[in-house]
Design a protein around this motif. Structure first.
Motif, short mmCIF file in Angstrom:
data_model
loop_
_atom_site.label_atom_id
_atom_site.label_comp_id
_atom_site.label_asym_id
_atom_site.label_seq_id
_atom_site.Cartn_x
_atom_site.Cartn_y
_atom_site.Cartn_z
N ILE A 159 19.19 62.25 30.36
CA ILE A 159 20.10 63.11 31.12
C ILE A 159 20.25 62.59 32.54
O ILE A 159 21.36 62.52 33.09
CB ILE A 159 19.58 64.56 31.15
CG1 ILE A 159 19.51 65.13 29.73
CG2 ILE A 159 20.46 65.44 32.03
CD1 ILE A 159 18.71 66.42 29.63
N LEU A 160 19.14 62.20 33.15
CA LEU A 160 19.15 61.75 34.55
C LEU A 160 19.85 60.41 34.71
O LEU A 160 20.21 60.03 35.83
CB LEU A 160 17.71 61.66 35.08
CG LEU A 160 16.95 62.99 35.15
CD1 LEU A 160 15.51 62.75 35.60
CD2 LEU A 160 17.64 63.96 36.09
N LEU A 161 20.03 59.69 33.62
CA LEU A 161 20.72 58.39 33.68
C LEU A 161 22.24 58.54 33.66
O LEU A 161 22.95 57.57 33.92
CB LEU A 161 20.27 57.50 32.52
CG LEU A 161 18.84 56.96 32.59
CD1 LEU A 161 18.51 56.19 31.33
CD2 LEU A 161 18.64 56.09 33.82
N LEU A 162 22.71 59.73 33.37
CA LEU A 162 24.17 59.95 33.32
C LEU A 162 24.84 59.67 34.67
O LEU A 162 25.89 59.01 34.70
CB LEU A 162 24.49 61.36 32.84
CG LEU A 162 25.98 61.72 32.74
CD1 LEU A 162 26.74 60.71 31.88
CD2 LEU A 162 26.16 63.13 32.18
N PRO A 163 24.29 60.12 35.81
CA PRO A 163 24.92 59.77 37.09
C PRO A 163 24.98 58.27 37.33
O PRO A 163 25.92 57.77 37.96
CB PRO A 163 24.02 60.46 38.14
CG PRO A 163 23.30 61.52 37.39
CD PRO A 163 23.13 61.01 36.00
#
Length: 374
Positions: A94-98
């Motif tokens: 999820i945190l890799l989406l940005p």
């Protein structure tokens, strides 16, 4: 410096708004304790692989799906190094989406020199399965491969792209076919499309023999094949192919009328960009580029329909969209309006995931779920 700062702010804002619309599934399941038997079995398998990422799970029968995941070791190695379990690996996803959003905006802006197109072009991809996978996927780790491929495209001039290509290949071997578009992207940044129709020798030299990116992708594929062969030999692995194992040409079409939804959801209206570019290349007689571009998309399509999870498989072809933006270069007003239209439709339409059955991923489904539960 200020420009970089605003890039980060925009990417985080897009991420927050998108995650409000499509709330991360792993967090929803954690809060509501809404685990399926498949979720639990996958988590157990992944946790075991994290402890011993290079040890095969030979206790599964040859036709079992988990046997195919033995060589998809990148997520397991990553979790092993940073002491993560299966759930934290999904949180990291999820945190890799940005990060994905940032690289997407940068790449499109680099080739179009148009901030609005880079923003809306990224939104158009975000609201397809490619973007949805970061927040929705709780069974596989395709998002790691999507991000790895995108970073490799961004660093096509640097040998560091080899690292990200190998990482993507070892997330899922379906990364190999779309990665072959990177040399075309790299070649066309320095050699205009019009020149490819004039002299075959020069075109071949510029796009292949003198193209550093081409050789880096070749090296990556060869290294992958070598390592994979070692695993097969040392661990006596057997990855079966055939209808009994869920891998056969045209297997996806057993789903019948569900297939159009699955194909559409992979990239949604971005598929029109790929098809329009294919038609344009053939019509203008840019046959060398057309053969390369259309050939890779056809390969991705055949691979995606050779398995049951058609949606996530065809989504790997998303790299071709960036080649379309490169071909467009300075996008005309009519073309830019078409990009806005694609983004608008992609936002409004739901995404479908097709594995064993068609599952509709709807906006604000988390709100409906929690309002009903609590």
């Amino acid at each position: 410096m200020q420009n970089k700062y605003w890039y980060v702010v925009i990417c985080l804002l897009i991420f927050l708004v998108f995650s409000f619309i499509y709330f991360p599934e792993i967090i929803r399941k954690r809060i509501s304790n809404d685990w399926t038997s498949i979720d639990i079995s996958v988590q157990q398998f992944v946790n075991n692989k994290i402890e011993k990422p290079l040890q095969p799970t030979l206790d599964f029968p040859p036709e079992d799906h988990f046997r195919k995941r033995d060589l998809r070791i990148t997520p397991y190695l990553l979790a092993n190094v940073f002491s993560l379990n299966s759930l934290r690996l999904f949180y990291l996803q999820i945190l890799l989406l940005p990060v994905f959003i940032w690289f997407s905006i940068k790449i499109i802006n680099r080739v179009t020199k148009n901030a609005a197109i880079s923003f809306w072009g990224t939104i158009a991809l975000l609201f397809s399965y490619v973007g949805n996978s970061f927040n929705y996927d709780t069974l596989f780790y395709d998002s790691y491969a999507y991000l790895g491929l995108l970073i490799a495209l961004y660093f096509y001039k640097s040998s560091i792209s080899i690292v990200f290509l190998l990482a993507s290949y070892f997330v899922d071997e379906r990364s190999i076919a779309p990665s072959l578009i990177i040399p075309l992207f790299a070649g066309l940044t320095n050699f205009s499309l019009e020149k490819t129709a004039k002299d075959f020798r020069t075109t071949f030299s510029k796009l292949i023999t003198d193209n550093k990116s081409f050789w880096m992708v070749c090296i990556s594929v060869l290294i992958y094949i070598f390592i994979r062969a070692l695993f097969y030999k040392n661990y006596h692995l057997d990855t079966p192919i055939g209808k009994h194992s869920g891998v056969a040409l045209g297997l996806g079409f057993i789903h019948g009328t569900k297939i159009p939804f699955a194909i559409f959801s992979s990239l949604k209206l971005n598929l029109l960009l790929i098809l329009a570019a294919s038609f344009y290349l053939i019509k203008k007689k840019y046959y060398f580029v057309a053969l390369w571009f259309v050939g890779i998309f056809t390969t991705c399509f055949l691979i995606s329909t050779a398995v049951e999870d058609v949606t996530r498989s065809l989504a790997y072809a998303f790299l071709l969209v960036y080649v379309v933006y490169l071909l467009a270069e300075q996008i005309e007003e009519k073309a830019s309006k078409f990009i806005y239209f694609i983004a608008f439709i992609n936002i409004l339409t739901p995404t479908y995931s097709l594995l064993l059955s068609l599952y509709r991923i709807e906006a604000f489904s988390w709100f409906v779920h929690f309002s009903q539960k609590f």
